[in-house]
Design an enzyme around this catalytic site. Structure first.
Site, PDB file in Angstrom:
ATOM      1  N   ARG A 153       0.868  -1.164   0.024  1.00 43.98           N
ATOM      2  CA  ARG A 153      -0.035   0.006   0.098  1.00 43.98           C
ATOM      3  C   ARG A 153       0.974   1.242   0.002  1.00 43.98           C
ATOM      4  NH1 ARG A 153      -5.185   0.336   3.461  1.00 43.98           N
ATOM      5  NH2 ARG A 153      -5.829   1.553   1.557  1.00 43.98           N
ATOM      6  N   GLN A 157     -15.533   1.742   5.722  1.00 44.86           N
ATOM      7  CA  GLN A 157     -15.037   1.539   7.192  1.00 44.86           C
ATOM      8  C   GLN A 157     -15.705   2.055   8.118  1.00 44.86           C
ATOM      9  OE1 GLN A 157     -13.625   2.605   4.262  1.00 44.86           O
ATOM     10  NE2 GLN A 157     -11.345   1.943   4.107  1.00 44.86           N
ATOM     11  N   ASP A 187      -2.966   9.219   6.701  1.00 45.31           N
ATOM     12  CA  ASP A 187      -2.158   8.440   6.379  1.00 45.31           C
ATOM     13  C   ASP A 187      -0.671   8.975   5.773  1.00 45.31           C
ATOM     14  OD1 ASP A 187      -5.176   7.525   5.778  1.00 45.31           O
ATOM     15  OD2 ASP A 187      -3.722   5.566   5.543  1.00 45.31           O
ATOM     16  N   ASN A 243      -5.670  11.621   3.733  1.00 50.02           N
ATOM     17  CA  ASN A 243      -6.470  10.708   4.387  1.00 50.02           C
ATOM     18  C   ASN A 243      -7.621  10.123   3.500  1.00 50.02           C
ATOM     19  OD1 ASN A 243      -7.373   9.488   7.110  1.00 50.02           O
ATOM     20  ND2 ASN A 243      -9.056  10.851   6.897  1.00 50.02           N
ATOM     21  N   LYS A 244      -8.238   9.281   4.097  1.00 49.40           N
ATOM     22  CA  LYS A 244      -9.426   8.379   3.279  1.00 49.40           C
ATOM     23  C   LYS A 244     -10.251   9.369   2.455  1.00 49.40           C
ATOM     24  CE  LYS A 244      -9.996   5.154   3.248  1.00 49.40           C
ATOM     25  NZ  LYS A 244      -9.283   4.386   1.926  1.00 49.40           N
TER      26      LYS A 244
HETATM   27  O1  MRU Z   1      -7.856   2.521   3.465  1.00 53.22           O
HETATM   28  P1  MRU Z   1      -7.645   2.538   4.904  1.00 53.22           P
HETATM   29  O2  MRU Z   1      -8.947   1.944   5.659  1.00 53.22           O
HETATM   30  O3  MRU Z   1      -6.392   1.920   5.404  1.00 53.22           O
HETATM   31  O4  MRU Z   1      -7.629   3.992   5.315  1.00 53.22           O
HETATM   32  C1  MRU Z   1      -7.633   4.400   6.689  1.00 53.22           C
HETATM   33  C2  MRU Z   1      -7.628   5.855   6.886  1.00 53.22           C
HETATM   34  O5  MRU Z   1      -7.773   6.630   5.896  1.00 53.22           O
HETATM   35  C3  MRU Z   1      -7.522   6.400   8.356  1.00 53.22           C
HETATM   36  O6  MRU Z   1      -7.930   7.553   8.534  1.00 53.22           O
HETATM   37  C4  MRU Z   1      -5.924   6.427   8.506  1.00 53.22           C
HETATM   38  O7  MRU Z   1      -5.210   5.423   8.224  1.00 53.22           O
HETATM   39  C5  MRU Z   1      -5.817   6.555   9.782  1.00 53.22           C
HETATM   40  S1  MRU Z   1      -5.886   5.288  11.057  1.00 53.22           S
HETATM   41  C6  MRU Z   1      -5.721   5.721  12.499  1.00 53.22           C
END
Ligand code: MRU
Length: 350
Positions: free
Chosen positions: A94, A199, A240, A250-251
């Site tokens: 990732r 999520q 992230d 971030n997401k």
């Molecule tokens: O694709 P994901 O579910 O790994 O994305 C997660 C996020 O974007 C979270 O907001 C981020 O990793 C912070 S987790 C404490």
């Protein structure tokens, strides 16, 4: 009231395997799987069995340590050479969350001055365990700082899942809600479902419900209406990767929420550990954005909802520019103002 005993440990080092909570099965089933090869670790991260920036960093660190234990090199030089190749391999699972690279690089650094293949293997394992232990304290501190920003009886909106299962315990943005619960503070949370892979609906709604936090689930496209009409005091999200100037990946959907928060004059907070802050890149334009498979959009729970052969664009993250962020909540304190200067300064604090 303390809720710590109720946390599920998302990953546990077992000596010869990694016990992993399979987040793909939540909330219907609490399934643990046992990863015994580095390839299984790569696949589990790539397919989101484990997800969330700190959680993938910790799991990858265990994956590297596991590879080390299983390797039969006698030459230290050959072992170190392949160690670096395995780092690159795991990082490729990732690309956006820098925690993955941060954790693996920390393992590599931990064995720089260590000699003898067997000794190196054991230091790699110990360092991975330490990363998980430290993350717990880090998240607790982030939660405390985050909670300190909320007014009494706060109503807060969050996006994606930033909870205990996305870290080692407590979570980042969700950590603030757990601390509120511990302190008996009144708090209401709106959780966005977080398309395409839900999520928010599958994980955040479940986690907060388990902890007895007052949570209301909304679809992503309801956020503007909720922020306009429900007296929301703050929006708080995780991250992230945060560039040196505070620009935050971030997401997907976070950028839209940041603009909405500004439009409705609501503070917009990012909660993240320093392992998510990448001071090596100057701004958000340098953050690689992962694109995921079209099936995540064309299908819901295995059922096709879009026509065959439709073009699909599926970026998993977006970048929020620093000027939309009211503060960045870290384990070392709350950072605001000139992020380029303040992030560097706070990082140096012990
Ligand atoms: O694709 P994901 O579910 O790994 O994305 C997660 C996020 O974007 C979270 O907001 C981020 O990793 C912070 S987790 C404490």
């Amino acid at each position: 009231m303390t809720i710590t005993k109720d946390f599920i440990k998302p990953m546990t080092w077992q000596g010869d395997s990694i016990k992993l909570l399979n987040q793909q099965k939540l909330p219907g089933e609490i399934e643990f799987i046992f990863l015994t090869t580095i390839e299984q670790v790569w696949e589990s991260i790539h397919s989101l069995k484990v997800r969330g920036a700190p959680a993938i960093g910790i799991t990858a660190a265990y994956g590297l340590a596991l590879w080390g234990l299983q390797s039969d090199y006698t030459s230290e030089e050959d072992f170190r050479k392949e160690l670096l190749e395995k780092v690159n391999y795991l990082v490729s699972s990732r690309p956006t969350a820098v925690n993955l690279y941060w954790a693996l690089n920390r393992l590599v650094q931990s064995v720089q001055a260590v000699h003898g293949v067997e000794e190196i293997k054991s230091v790699l394992v110990n360092e991975a365990i330490l990363i998980q232990q430290e993350d717990e304290q880090t998240c607790r501190a982030i939660g405390e700082y985050g909670f300190s920003l909320f007014p009494e009886s706060a109503t807060v909106l969050t996006h994606c899942n930033t909870g205990g299962i996305a870290t080692s315990k407590y979570g980042t943005a969700l950590g603030a809600f757990y601390i509120a619960k511990e302190k008996g503070a009144e708090l209401s949370v709106y959780a966005t479902e977080t398309r395409p892979v839900l999520q928010g609906a599958r994980l955040t709604a479940w986690e907060l419900q388990q902890a007895g936090v007052d949570v209301t689930l909304i679809t992503d496209n309801m956020a503007a209406h909720v922020l306009q009409s429900k007296n929301v005091d703050a929006v708080i999200v995780g991250a992230d990767r945060i560039a040196a100037n505070g620009d935050t990946a971030n997401k997907i959907g976070t950028l839209g929420l940041a603009h909405l928060a500004k439009a409705f004059n609501i503070p917009f907070y990012v909660a993240a550990p320093f392992s998510t802050i990448d001071l090596a890149i100057q701004d958000g334009r340098e953050i690689p954005i992962e694109e995921r498979s079209s099936e995540e959009i064309t299908h819901i729970a295995g059922t096709r909802v879009a026509p065959e052969n439709v073009n699909v664009y599926n970026p998993a993250f977006d970048v929020t520019p620093n000027e939309l962020i009211t503060a960045i909540i870290t384990e070392k304190g709350i950072v605001k103002g000139n992020y380029a200067e303040e992030l560097k300064r706070v990082k140096e604090l012990v």
